[in-house]
Design a protein around this motif. Structure first.
Motif, PDB file in Angstrom:
ATOM      1  N   MET A   1      71.562 109.068 -14.571  1.00 37.08           N
ATOM      2  CA  MET A   1      72.550 108.787 -15.602  1.00 37.08           C
ATOM      3  C   MET A   1      73.875 108.344 -14.973  1.00 37.08           C
ATOM      4  O   MET A   1      74.540 107.441 -15.485  1.00 37.08           O
ATOM      5  CB  MET A   1      72.741 110.055 -16.443  1.00 37.08           C
ATOM      6  N   GLU A   2      74.240 109.008 -13.863  1.00 36.79           N
ATOM      7  CA  GLU A   2      75.476 108.622 -13.163  1.00 36.79           C
ATOM      8  C   GLU A   2      75.392 107.182 -12.669  1.00 36.79           C
ATOM      9  O   GLU A   2      76.342 106.411 -12.802  1.00 36.79           O
ATOM     10  CB  GLU A   2      75.729 109.564 -11.982  1.00 36.79           C
ATOM     11  N   LEU A   3      74.228 106.811 -12.093  1.00 33.91           N
ATOM     12  CA  LEU A   3      74.047 105.453 -11.593  1.00 33.91           C
ATOM     13  C   LEU A   3      74.127 104.452 -12.750  1.00 33.91           C
ATOM     14  O   LEU A   3      74.742 103.387 -12.619  1.00 33.91           O
ATOM     15  CB  LEU A   3      72.697 105.327 -10.876  1.00 33.91           C
TER      16      LEU A   3
ATOM     17  N   ASN B   1      75.770 104.790 -15.584  1.00 32.43           N
ATOM     18  CA  ASN B   1      77.170 104.700 -16.014  1.00 32.43           C
ATOM     19  C   ASN B   1      78.002 103.873 -15.033  1.00 32.43           C
ATOM     20  O   ASN B   1      78.838 103.057 -15.445  1.00 32.43           O
ATOM     21  CB  ASN B   1      77.773 106.096 -16.183  1.00 32.43           C
ATOM     22  N   GLU B   2      77.790 104.082 -13.737  1.00 28.01           N
ATOM     23  CA  GLU B   2      78.524 103.309 -12.728  1.00 28.01           C
ATOM     24  C   GLU B   2      78.182 101.826 -12.831  1.00 28.01           C
ATOM     25  O   GLU B   2      79.059 100.963 -12.734  1.00 28.01           O
ATOM     26  CB  GLU B   2      78.185 103.824 -11.322  1.00 28.01           C
ATOM     27  N   THR B   3      76.893 101.542 -13.018  1.00 26.64           N
ATOM     28  CA  THR B   3      76.448 100.146 -13.136  1.00 26.64           C
ATOM     29  C   THR B   3      77.059  99.486 -14.362  1.00 26.64           C
ATOM     30  O   THR B   3      77.554  98.348 -14.298  1.00 26.64           O
ATOM     31  CB  THR B   3      74.904 100.082 -13.215  1.00 26.64           C
TER      32      THR B   3
ATOM     33  N   ASP C   1      79.803 100.353 -15.956  1.00 26.23           N
ATOM     34  CA  ASP C   1      81.240 100.176 -15.732  1.00 26.23           C
ATOM     35  C   ASP C   1      81.516  98.955 -14.870  1.00 26.23           C
ATOM     36  O   ASP C   1      82.442  98.180 -15.145  1.00 26.23           O
ATOM     37  CB  ASP C   1      81.839 101.423 -15.056  1.00 26.23           C
TER      38      ASP C   1
END
Length: 201
Positions: free
Chosen positions: A1-3, A5-7, A9
């Motif tokens: 999920m973090e990856l 969100n970073e992608t 953004d």
């Protein structure tokens, strides 16, 4: 999920990600009072519901992804009939994207952008034709499932009818893909029930 969100953004910062459509927050509960809520073929149409927008937008996204994948596969497929099948799938996908995008644009909503430009220009295949054809068959089946879900969430008759028509179109395409798998002896028979009539002979 973090990856993810970073992608997302990063895509937004670079200006290459189209934001999902925005709809205003409801200020109060509004009940449906007329059958016109279901209409869509003639006369004035009501705006799309949030569920209808979500399905149209996500089906455009998945078709864009499918178009990019199938473009790459068509460039590298060795067998002419498999290559022709991929090219046909690309055209079907592009036509369906246009249909879905038109529905969003009529309500002044954005549609996702294509990823076709990201496909490399190689003609050397990292995969066998068998694997690529099987992958496209899986993606086509998943697309049909997505359309079925969208039909159930689309009370406007014209939107539901579009999904039914397009689902039939990709159903025929999926059948042709299975026929290709059978032709090349690439389709393993799945587990099945016992043929009792045959056993009784």
């Amino acid at each position: 999920m973090e990856l993810f969100n970073e992608t997302t953004d990063l895509l937004l910062k670079k200006g290459i990600e189209v934001r999902s459509p925005y709809i205003p927050y409801l200020q109060e509960v509004d009940m449906v009072e007329k059958q016109h809520f279901l209409a869509g073929w003639w006369g004035e149409q009501r705006p799309l519901t949030a569920a209808e927008i979500t399905h149209l937008f996500s089906n455009i996204q998945t078709n864009h992804m499918g178009t990019a994948v199938i473009t790459g596969f068509a460039q590298v497929a060795k067998s002419k009939d498999v290559r022709d099948y991929f090219k046909r799938g690309k055209e079907i996908s592009k036509e369906q994207i246009e249909v879905f995008s038109k529905s969003l644009h009529e309500d002044d909503l954005p549609a996702p952008v294509t990823w076709d430009a990201q496909v490399q220009d190689t003609t050397e295949s990292p995969f066998s034709d068998k694997l690529m054809l099987f992958q496209i068959s899986l993606m086509t089946a998943a697309g049909m499932g997505n359309y079925g879900t969208a039909i159930s969430a689309s009370p406007r008759r014209d939107i539901a009818a579009v999904y039914v028509r397009l689902q039939g179109e990709i159903g025929l395409y999926a059948e042709d893909g299975l026929n290709l798998l059978i032709k090349h002896a690439w389709l393993e028979r799945p587990p099945h029930a016992a043929d009792r009539d045959q056993l009784m002979k």
